[in-house]
Design a protein around this motif. Sequence first.
Motif, PDB file in Angstrom:
ATOM      1  N   GLU A 123      -3.127   3.000   4.783  1.00 29.44           N
ATOM      2  CA  GLU A 123      -3.088   1.827   5.865  1.00 29.44           C
ATOM      3  C   GLU A 123      -1.757   0.656   5.457  1.00 29.44           C
ATOM      4  OE1 GLU A 123      -5.735  -1.910   7.843  1.00 29.44           O
ATOM      5  OE2 GLU A 123      -6.617  -0.404   6.231  1.00 29.44           O
ATOM      6  N   LYS A 124      -0.897   0.279   6.444  1.00 23.37           N
ATOM      7  CA  LYS A 124      -0.102  -0.657   6.160  1.00 23.37           C
ATOM      8  C   LYS A 124      -0.643  -2.002   5.742  1.00 23.37           C
ATOM      9  CE  LYS A 124       2.397  -0.167   9.978  1.00 23.37           C
ATOM     10  NZ  LYS A 124       3.503  -0.416  11.032  1.00 23.37           N
ATOM     11  N   TYR A 125      -0.029  -2.583   4.532  1.00 15.60           N
ATOM     12  CA  TYR A 125      -0.235  -4.066   4.278  1.00 15.60           C
ATOM     13  C   TYR A 125       0.927  -4.723   3.493  1.00 15.60           C
ATOM     14  CZ  TYR A 125      -3.182  -7.779   2.692  1.00 15.60           C
ATOM     15  OH  TYR A 125      -3.719  -9.133   2.204  1.00 15.60           O
ATOM     16  N   ASN A 182       1.857  -4.436  12.869  1.00 16.56           N
ATOM     17  CA  ASN A 182       2.850  -3.260  13.465  1.00 16.56           C
ATOM     18  C   ASN A 182       4.318  -4.043  13.720  1.00 16.56           C
ATOM     19  OD1 ASN A 182       0.979  -1.123  13.518  1.00 16.56           O
ATOM     20  ND2 ASN A 182      -0.004  -2.253  15.077  1.00 16.56           N
ATOM     21  N   ASP A 183       4.481  -5.079  13.048  1.00 14.39           N
ATOM     22  CA  ASP A 183       5.664  -5.759  13.527  1.00 14.39           C
ATOM     23  C   ASP A 183       6.505  -6.106  12.337  1.00 14.39           C
ATOM     24  OD1 ASP A 183       7.563  -7.026  15.216  1.00 14.39           O
ATOM     25  OD2 ASP A 183       6.294  -8.989  15.245  1.00 14.39           O
ATOM     26  N   PHE A 184       6.387  -5.330  11.262  1.00 15.02           N
ATOM     27  CA  PHE A 184       7.207  -5.401  10.007  1.00 15.02           C
ATOM     28  C   PHE A 184       7.891  -4.249   9.732  1.00 15.02           C
ATOM     29  CE2 PHE A 184       3.478  -4.170   7.867  1.00 15.02           C
ATOM     30  CZ  PHE A 184       3.845  -3.704   6.643  1.00 15.02           C
ATOM     31  N   PHE A 185       9.127  -4.439   8.791  1.00 14.44           N
ATOM     32  CA  PHE A 185       9.706  -3.196   8.235  1.00 14.44           C
ATOM     33  C   PHE A 185       9.455  -3.429   6.864  1.00 14.44           C
ATOM     34  CE2 PHE A 185      13.401  -5.845   8.959  1.00 14.44           C
ATOM     35  CZ  PHE A 185      13.885  -5.648   7.501  1.00 14.44           C
ATOM     36  N   ASN A 186       9.483  -2.410   6.157  1.00  7.05           N
ATOM     37  CA  ASN A 186       9.139  -2.400   5.011  1.00  7.05           C
ATOM     38  C   ASN A 186      10.684  -2.529   3.923  1.00  7.05           C
ATOM     39  OD1 ASN A 186       7.787  -2.218   2.230  1.00  7.05           O
ATOM     40  ND2 ASN A 186       7.910   0.308   2.250  1.00  7.05           N
ATOM     41  N   LEU A 187      10.634  -3.712   3.098  1.00  4.27           N
ATOM     42  CA  LEU A 187      11.655  -4.096   2.061  1.00  4.27           C
ATOM     43  C   LEU A 187      11.908  -3.066   1.197  1.00  4.27           C
ATOM     44  CD1 LEU A 187      11.309  -7.966   1.528  1.00  4.27           C
ATOM     45  CD2 LEU A 187      12.695  -6.744   3.268  1.00  4.27           C
ATOM     46  N   ASN A 232       0.910  -1.272  -0.049  1.00  6.56           N
ATOM     47  CA  ASN A 232       0.168   0.026  -0.126  1.00  6.56           C
ATOM     48  C   ASN A 232       0.706   1.205   0.191  1.00  6.56           C
ATOM     49  OD1 ASN A 232      -2.265  -1.469  -0.105  1.00  6.56           O
ATOM     50  ND2 ASN A 232      -3.072  -1.155   2.106  1.00  6.56           N
ATOM     51  N   ASN A 233       2.005   1.090   0.418  1.00  5.37           N
ATOM     52  CA  ASN A 233       2.984   2.453   0.444  1.00  5.37           C
ATOM     53  C   ASN A 233       4.203   2.292  -0.298  1.00  5.37           C
ATOM     54  OD1 ASN A 233       1.612   4.118   2.614  1.00  5.37           O
ATOM     55  ND2 ASN A 233       1.604   2.143   3.690  1.00  5.37           N
ATOM     56  N   TYR A 234       4.324   1.242  -1.136  1.00 12.75           N
ATOM     57  CA  TYR A 234       5.569   1.166  -1.894  1.00 12.75           C
ATOM     58  C   TYR A 234       5.997   2.308  -2.483  1.00 12.75           C
ATOM     59  CZ  TYR A 234       3.139   0.427  -6.158  1.00 12.75           C
ATOM     60  OH  TYR A 234       2.436   0.634  -7.414  1.00 12.75           O
ATOM     61  N   ASP A 235       5.064   3.085  -2.825  1.00  9.69           N
ATOM     62  CA  ASP A 235       5.267   4.438  -3.661  1.00  9.69           C
ATOM     63  C   ASP A 235       5.678   5.470  -2.538  1.00  9.69           C
ATOM     64  OD1 ASP A 235       2.655   4.682  -2.700  1.00  9.69           O
ATOM     65  OD2 ASP A 235       1.722   5.277  -4.503  1.00  9.69           O
ATOM     66  N   ASN A 284      11.198  -7.499  -4.196  1.00 10.04           N
ATOM     67  CA  ASN A 284       9.848  -8.055  -4.409  1.00 10.04           C
ATOM     68  C   ASN A 284       9.174  -7.231  -5.396  1.00 10.04           C
ATOM     69  OD1 ASN A 284       7.388  -9.323  -4.433  1.00 10.04           O
ATOM     70  ND2 ASN A 284       6.683  -9.065  -2.213  1.00 10.04           N
ATOM     71  N   VAL A 285       9.455  -7.170  -6.667  1.00  9.92           N
ATOM     72  CA  VAL A 285       8.940  -6.473  -7.940  1.00  9.92           C
ATOM     73  C   VAL A 285       7.953  -7.366  -8.451  1.00  9.92           C
ATOM     74  CG1 VAL A 285       9.326  -5.236 -10.256  1.00  9.92           C
ATOM     75  CG2 VAL A 285      11.226  -5.348  -8.341  1.00  9.92           C
ATOM     76  N   HIS A 286       6.701  -6.640  -8.556  1.00 10.88           N
ATOM     77  CA  HIS A 286       5.435  -7.281  -8.980  1.00 10.88           C
ATOM     78  C   HIS A 286       5.309  -7.227 -10.414  1.00 10.88           C
ATOM     79  CE1 HIS A 286       3.363  -7.372  -4.817  1.00 10.88           C
ATOM     80  NE2 HIS A 286       4.556  -8.055  -4.654  1.00 10.88           N
ATOM     81  N   LEU A 287       5.029  -8.464 -11.101  1.00 13.16           N
ATOM     82  CA  LEU A 287       4.911  -8.528 -12.464  1.00 13.16           C
ATOM     83  C   LEU A 287       3.431  -9.102 -12.527  1.00 13.16           C
ATOM     84  CD1 LEU A 287       8.196  -9.445 -14.451  1.00 13.16           C
ATOM     85  CD2 LEU A 287       7.270  -7.177 -14.235  1.00 13.16           C
ATOM     86  N   ASP A 288       2.564  -8.136 -12.992  1.00 16.42           N
ATOM     87  CA  ASP A 288       1.135  -8.591 -13.059  1.00 16.42           C
ATOM     88  C   ASP A 288       0.782  -8.801 -14.814  1.00 16.42           C
ATOM     89  OD1 ASP A 288      -1.372  -9.288 -12.991  1.00 16.42           O
ATOM     90  OD2 ASP A 288      -2.171  -7.442 -11.869  1.00 16.42           O
ATOM     91  N   ILE A 289       1.012 -10.117 -15.271  1.00 21.69           N
ATOM     92  CA  ILE A 289       0.832 -10.330 -16.913  1.00 21.69           C
ATOM     93  C   ILE A 289      -0.295  -9.495 -17.226  1.00 21.69           C
ATOM     94  CG2 ILE A 289       0.759 -11.842 -18.409  1.00 21.69           C
ATOM     95  CD1 ILE A 289       2.562 -13.594 -16.724  1.00 21.69           C
TER      96      ILE A 289
END
Length: 300
Positions: free
Chosen positions: A148-150, A193-198, A139-142, A203-208
């Motif tokens: 909201e974090k997901y 609330n227990d992870f940090f953003n990679l 949700n926040n990769y940009d 994890n580059v998403h390719l949606d064909i």
Amino acid sequence: MFDIVYCIDENFNYQCGVSIESINSNLETKATFHIIHKKKETFLKIKNRLEIEKKINIKLYQFQDSDKLYDAYLDSKSTQLTEATYYRFFLSNYIPKNIEFLIFLDADVFAINNLDEKFLSTINKIKKSKKTLGALDVNNYDKDLNKEKYFNAGVMFINYKKWRETFTENLKLDFKEKNSFMDQDILNKLFNNDFFNLDPKLNVHLDIGSDTFKKWDEHIKSSFLIHYVGRNKPWNIGGVFRAESKLFIDMIDKNNFYFSEFTTTQFLKNLIFQIKNMWKNENFIQLIKVFLILQKKKHE
């Protein structure tokens, strides 16, 4: 030493083998690949080949907790999502407890650049962060941090000791609950609330069929791990001729993997549709390459 984990059934044997080979060829550091499998005997042929030809260390575990997944919710519309997607909740029943950190990968995640420095720096980050997970906040990769974090669960760097502290015997999980993204929704409830953003390049998403490939072309080339998300995959007839699939097809050609999922029956069934697609996208070179691969395998 890196410890890398997959959870699969027989439908993803082939893809997992390609993923392991791609990771191994982009690592100088030693790695052990752990596979929790629904029917481990179906993976033995691939395991033996990878161990003998590529000197890859693979630990194969038979999943034995199916009774705890009785009537687990599965989205019948999503063919790539099966019971095995819940196996990650039982990591501590199989993966040795003396391991400090795990790298969890879906079987549709592949490496395209050297991973050593990036893997090491990410594990060092999880050591310092005191978080259980490192995962991509989709949700926040940009960098729009107001959403909201997901996180996406297809690539996770795991502090295994802290993970085991969460997954104790008294933890009650409702696998029957109708979650939109099944196990991923449950994991987000546990670790929101227990992870940090990679780093997104892990994890580059390719949606064909989407616009992601054109928009992220340079980003993809410089990435470390690509992740084929969505229903269409490079090994399916609906995805094999798309530009996004070229990275995967190049991998199987380079590493001499048999393209078994691409069957004559599937091809004939969809031939007219694909010819229209190829004419529209001028993608005949990829078609020729696929047939050359098949022809080569036929005569081996």
